[in-house]
Design an enzyme around this catalytic site. Structure first.
Site, PDB file in Angstrom:
ATOM      1  N   GLY A 140       0.799  -1.153  -0.126  1.00  0.00           N
ATOM      2  CA  GLY A 140      -0.173   0.175   0.245  1.00  0.00           C
ATOM      3  C   GLY A 140       0.826   0.915   0.336  1.00  0.00           C
ATOM      4  N   CYS A 141       0.896   2.462   0.761  1.00  0.00           N
ATOM      5  CA  CYS A 141       1.197   3.195   1.050  1.00  0.00           C
ATOM      6  C   CYS A 141       2.620   3.446   1.444  1.00  0.00           C
ATOM      7  CB  CYS A 141       0.566   4.129   1.768  1.00  0.00           C
ATOM      8  SG  CYS A 141      -0.936   4.864   1.534  1.00  0.00           S
ATOM      9  N   VAL A 142       3.027   2.435   2.018  1.00  0.00           N
ATOM     10  CA  VAL A 142       4.332   2.745   2.573  1.00  0.00           C
ATOM     11  C   VAL A 142       5.624   1.977   0.930  1.00  0.00           C
ATOM     12  CG1 VAL A 142       4.825   0.250   3.326  1.00  0.00           C
ATOM     13  CG2 VAL A 142       6.209   1.846   3.996  1.00  0.00           C
ATOM     14  N   ALA A 143       5.108   1.434   0.197  1.00  0.00           N
ATOM     15  CA  ALA A 143       5.554   0.107  -1.095  1.00  0.00           C
ATOM     16  C   ALA A 143       6.647   1.772  -1.704  1.00  0.00           C
ATOM     17  CB  ALA A 143       4.331   0.038  -1.389  1.00  0.00           C
TER      18      ALA A 143
ATOM     19  N   HIS B 254       5.252  11.001   3.185  1.00  0.00           N
ATOM     20  CA  HIS B 254       3.582  10.322   1.964  1.00  0.00           C
ATOM     21  C   HIS B 254       2.966  11.582   2.811  1.00  0.00           C
ATOM     22  CE1 HIS B 254       0.751   8.121   0.540  1.00  0.00           C
ATOM     23  NE2 HIS B 254       0.192   7.427   2.510  1.00  0.00           N
TER      24      HIS B 254
END
Length: 361
Positions: free
Chosen positions: A148-151, A285
């Site tokens: 998800g967003c951390v990728a 992010h």
């Protein structure tokens, strides 16, 4: 002399970051209007839902397909087929842009890390890119799904790990997220309403080169750190249901940031002889207003430290894994970084977890 002033000669470089957005755009008010009819028939408090949409501070978003075509996507298969078709086109465009920006060709690519959490494809999109772009037949592929967003940050870290082992190689980190195709229009839960107002579509491609590659310049990836928070699986992610990806998004995310990120960042920097005051460029992010505010408060950042993240959130929304790469690309182009400057990339995502990457120009 602190340990970070002696740079590891194996540290790879970030040569360029390309960014691409689909051509279809809708303002937040246009999107609210498009959903109003559906919401009004199913929820007694339409004003509250509209307030939630406006509270995420997103001005508008780019969409994978024209707004009027979403009504025809009734099934998971239809949405996912659209993801494969449009995601391949957008991925090809951003890779071509990034390679031109880095002064390279597809023949120069040794490894592609392909990231998404908004569609499923086997073979993955990177295989389709190989055919369209004529990568060498011996190039390596690592598709990454589920972070998800951390990728975006994790992808840079994993590519850098690879390049330390193969210092003459070139790696691409390609992130393509078409969040609009995951919207569950029948789900009027608060998490889904917030997600429908927050997430947008876009793709980014970071070009990394090993320390011994020709013309390797740009900020170096000095180090990275992953942090896993135990027993937090229901903080963020998907429930895979008959109609596709149903969002899991807990209101606890900002508090988790406040509870953990300061200690995580300080510990990571301290292991390299650094403090927060040594970081000149913060690449965060765009998780949403409350997440960015939590970053600022927990890390005691100057008011303008996350200006690029705030601007990206307003202009295009949260692009999941691509968001931090958008901010990184803008930092490379606009920050006026000087030799020796340190930067810190950071993102959070399903797990629940954090990823940090230390950069030095």
């Amino acid at each position: 002399m602190n340990s970070a002033t002696v740079q590891d000669p194996r540290s790879p470089f970030i040569r360029f970051v390309g960014r691409a957005l689909p051509p279809h755009y809708a303002s937040q008010e246009q999107l609210i209007e498009a959903l109003r009819g559906l919401w009004a028939t199913r929820h007694f408090n339409i004003e509250r839902l509209e307030e939630l949409h406006r509270a995420v501070q997103v001005g508008g978003r780019h969409l994978a397909i024209p707004l009027e075509e979403y009504d025809a996507l009734k099934t998971f298969q239809q949405r996912n087929d659209t993801f494969i078709r449009e995601g391949t086109v957008l991925s090809e465009a951003v890779v071509r842009q990034a390679l031109v920006g880095a002064g390279l060709t597809p023949e120069d690519v040794d490894h592609v890390f392909f990231i998404t959490v908004t569609g499923i494809s086997t073979p993955s999109i990177d295989a389709r890119l190989a055919n369209r772009l004529s990568f060498r037949e011996d190039f390596k592929r690592t598709p990454i799904f589920g972070l998800g967003c951390v990728a975006g940050t994790a992808g840079v870290a994993r590519a850098a790990d690879y390049l330390r082992a193969f210092p003459t190689h070139t790696a691409l980190v390609v992130s393509t997220e078409l969040c609009s195709l995951t919207l569950q229009r029948e789900d009027l839960s608060i998490p889904n309403i917030i997600a429908s107002g927050l997430f947008g579509d876009g793709a980014a491609c970071a070009v990394l080169r090993g320390a011994e590659a020709p013309d390797a310049r740009g900020p170096r990836v000095v180090a990275s750190r992953s942090v896993f928070y135990r027993d937090t699986e229901r903080i963020m992610g998907w429930d895979v249901v008959d109609s596709g990806f149903k969002v899991v998004l807990s209101a606890k995310v900002p508090q988790l940031v406040k509870d953990h990120i300061r200690g995580n960042v300080d510990g990571f920097l301290a292991s390299h002889g650094l403090k927060r005051e040594d970081i000149r460029h913060w690449v965060a992010h765009t998780g949403g207003p409350k997440v960015l505010q939590s970053f600022e408060e927990a890390l005691e950042l100057p008011s303008d430290a996350l200006a690029r993240s705030w601007a990206s959130l307003r202009e295009v929304g949260n692009l999941s894994s691509a968001s931090v790469l958008f901010v990184l690309g803008e930092t490379l182009e606009q920050a006026g970084a000087k030799p020796g400057d340190y930067g810190l990339m950071m993102a959070l995502g399903p797990g629940f977890c954090a990823e940090m990457v230390l950069l030095q120009w």
